[in-house]
Design an enzyme around this catalytic site. Structure first.
Site, PDB file in Angstrom:
ATOM      1  N   LYS A 119       0.928  -1.220  -0.006  1.00 23.46           N
ATOM      2  CA  LYS A 119       0.107   0.065  -0.131  1.00 23.46           C
ATOM      3  C   LYS A 119       0.797   1.233   0.027  1.00 23.46           C
ATOM      4  O   LYS A 119       1.755   1.279   0.748  1.00 23.46           O
ATOM      5  CB  LYS A 119      -0.730  -0.041   1.055  1.00 23.46           C
ATOM      6  CG  LYS A 119      -1.852   1.113   1.515  1.00 23.46           C
ATOM      7  CD  LYS A 119      -2.646   1.198   2.452  1.00 23.46           C
ATOM      8  CE  LYS A 119      -3.540   2.299   2.769  1.00 23.46           C
ATOM      9  NZ  LYS A 119      -4.272   2.010   3.965  1.00 23.46           N
TER      10      LYS A 119
ATOM     11  N   SER B 176      -9.357   1.949   3.447  1.00 22.51           N
ATOM     12  CA  SER B 176      -8.447   2.506   2.435  1.00 22.51           C
ATOM     13  C   SER B 176      -7.547   2.054   1.714  1.00 22.51           C
ATOM     14  O   SER B 176      -6.928   2.379   0.512  1.00 22.51           O
ATOM     15  CB  SER B 176      -7.660   3.545   3.334  1.00 22.51           C
ATOM     16  OG  SER B 176      -6.955   3.114   3.938  1.00 22.51           O
TER      17      SER B 176
ATOM     18  N   SER C 213      -9.597  -0.674   7.435  1.00 17.69           N
ATOM     19  CA  SER C 213      -9.212  -0.317   6.168  1.00 17.69           C
ATOM     20  C   SER C 213      -8.196  -1.481   5.260  1.00 17.69           C
ATOM     21  O   SER C 213      -8.172  -1.398   4.147  1.00 17.69           O
ATOM     22  CB  SER C 213      -8.172   1.012   6.170  1.00 17.69           C
ATOM     23  OG  SER C 213      -8.966   2.245   6.359  1.00 17.69           O
TER      24      SER C 213
END
Length: 443
Positions: free
Chosen positions: A57, A132, A156
């Protein structure tokens, strides 16, 4: 496992089509692969994650690559060192191949705001990806990579995993190093994992938690049937009903602490106490982290993220500190819940995965309904796909027909109800992460 070159080709093809890619780390991966081959030629033993490609990420530092945070904000030079979680995976033989698109600065559970645009859900482009860590989930769901890193502050990792039909794991708070990871709210931030293969995820956790390079724990038969709490299941909720059926099929030998037990209100009350603490602490910490950028770069934030950041500006330090103390007291007292219970089972999120065009003002709270409480408490949690539900809607367009990267799904058609992923969340006591993963493996 497919070759590294095929993985890199899929990243440039499928990964780009899904808008899940921010940087491709092909040279770094090839260099590490060559070193792996040299180790093998020298007769050195195979490491736990030898040759496994993984995604990162883009709030997690990898040396020599920009950490964009899904934003147009300039938050400093490119990192010269990698985050420990990345270095630990590399040391175990894994190959970092790509950095992934995400909600700007991890601030949002829907995945709807990134400077690079939204990630596309491989299951159905019309469905919300969750956030996210949406890009990491998408690359695992599409089969581009077998393993990915994300971060989880209110769900997330677990929510995008549930929206895209893969396994998502949030470890116990503090079990995995967060240095080199841009924070959202340090009181709740955790680094988590995505995979479609639970033994691989478990092995990766052993590495990043410092418990490797031992072999991953496997399912074992406990001395007695585990006690499982279901008090957060809502009997009137359709997804809860599906999970009830699944529990009955898979946990027949377990003792179920049902919602009708004398302690049925304990966990919901415990969860409810923590939500207000979370709101104050998270908003204050996020504002403090970002106020350095506000005067000169505020206009470059995504509008919704900007509004969330500004929502913390009027919280006083005294108010924040009192909530931090209350949070620590709650976490300490809450551990007694596991005196009588081994695991908790809940839906992964409130209601079904919904379409982008169905998002409304209450969607974020609905998505986080079951994930956020366990960031508040700091307990480890896994979301596990258990099937699909049909929403009853039909569409005459190819876009809504359940296609993945141009290939028609064999489970949906333009004239049939659309399938949506259904996942369950399984929660363990703090610092019982291996026990939790072994229990899930048995399912």
């Amino acid at each position: 496992m497919q070759s590294l070159e095929q993985t890199l080709a899929d990243i440039e093809g499928i990964g780009r089509e899904l808008n899940a890619v921010t940087s491709v780390m092909s040279d770094r991966a090839r260099t590490l692969e060559r070193k792996s081959a040299e180790r093998a030629a020298a007769g050195e033993p195979k490491r736990l994650l030898e040759g496994v490609p993984f995604a990162v990420k883009d709030v997690i530092d990898v040396a020599g690559f920009p950490t964009t945070m899904g934003s147009n904000i300039s938050s400093g030079p490119d990192p010269s060192t990698s985050a420990p979680v990345v270095s630990l995976l590399e040391k175990a033989g894994a190959l970092p191949v790509v950095k992934t698109n995400c909600q700007e600065y991890s601030y949002g559970i829907l995945g709807d705001e990134s400077a690079f645009g939204r990630v596309i859900n491989p299951i159905d482009p019309t469905l919300c990806t969750g956030g996210s860590s949406s890009g990491s989930a998408a690359l695992v769901a599409a089969g581009v990579v077998p393993l990915a890193l994300g971060t989880d502050t209110a769900g997330s990792v677990r929510v995008p995993a549930a929206c895209q039909g893969v396994i998502g794991f949030k470890p116990t708070f503090g079990m995995v190093p967060v240095e080199g990871v841009f924070p959202l709210s340090p009181s709740f931030d955790t680094v988590g994992l995505f995979a479609r293969d639970l033994p691989l995820l478990t092995a990766a956790f052993a590495v990043i938690s410092g418990n490797g390079p031992s072999q991953a724990p496997t399912a074992s038969s406990p001395a007695q049937a585990p006690i499982v709490d279901l008090s957060l299941l809502n009997p009137t909720d359709e997804s809860s009903a599906e999970i009830q059926t699944w529990v009955q099929e898979h946990l027949g030998d377990s003792t179920i602490a049902s919602a009708t037990s004398e302690n049925s209100d304990f966990l919901p009350e415990l969860v409810g106490q923590g939500i207000d603490f979370y709101d104050i602490v998270r908003r204050y910490e996020a504002y403090v982290l970002h106020k350095q950028f506000l005067d000169h770069q505020g206009e470059h934030y995504q509008p919704g993220v900007w509004a969330k950041i500004l929502s913390g500006q009027d919280i006083t330090e005294a108010e924040y500190q009192s909530n931090v103390v209350a949070l620590e007291e709650l976490r300490a007292s809450a551990e007694s819940f596991f005196d009588d219970v081994d695991f908790i089972i809940t839906p992964a999120m409130g209601g079904d995965v919904i379409a982008w065009d169905e998002l409304g003002p209450d969607s974020a709270a609905t998505f986080m309904r079951y994930s956020l409480p366990f960031n508040v408490l700091g307990w480890p949690a896994v979301t596990l796909p258990i099937g699909a539900v049909l929403d009853g809607s039909t569409s005459g367009s190819d876009e809504s027909s359940g296609t993945v990267c141009g290939e028609a799904s064999d489970t949906t058609a333009a004239t049939s109800p659309r399938a949506k992923p259904l996942s369950v969340q399984i929660v363990g006591s703090p610092h019982s992460d291996e026990k939790l993963l072994a229990f899930v493996a048995g399912l």
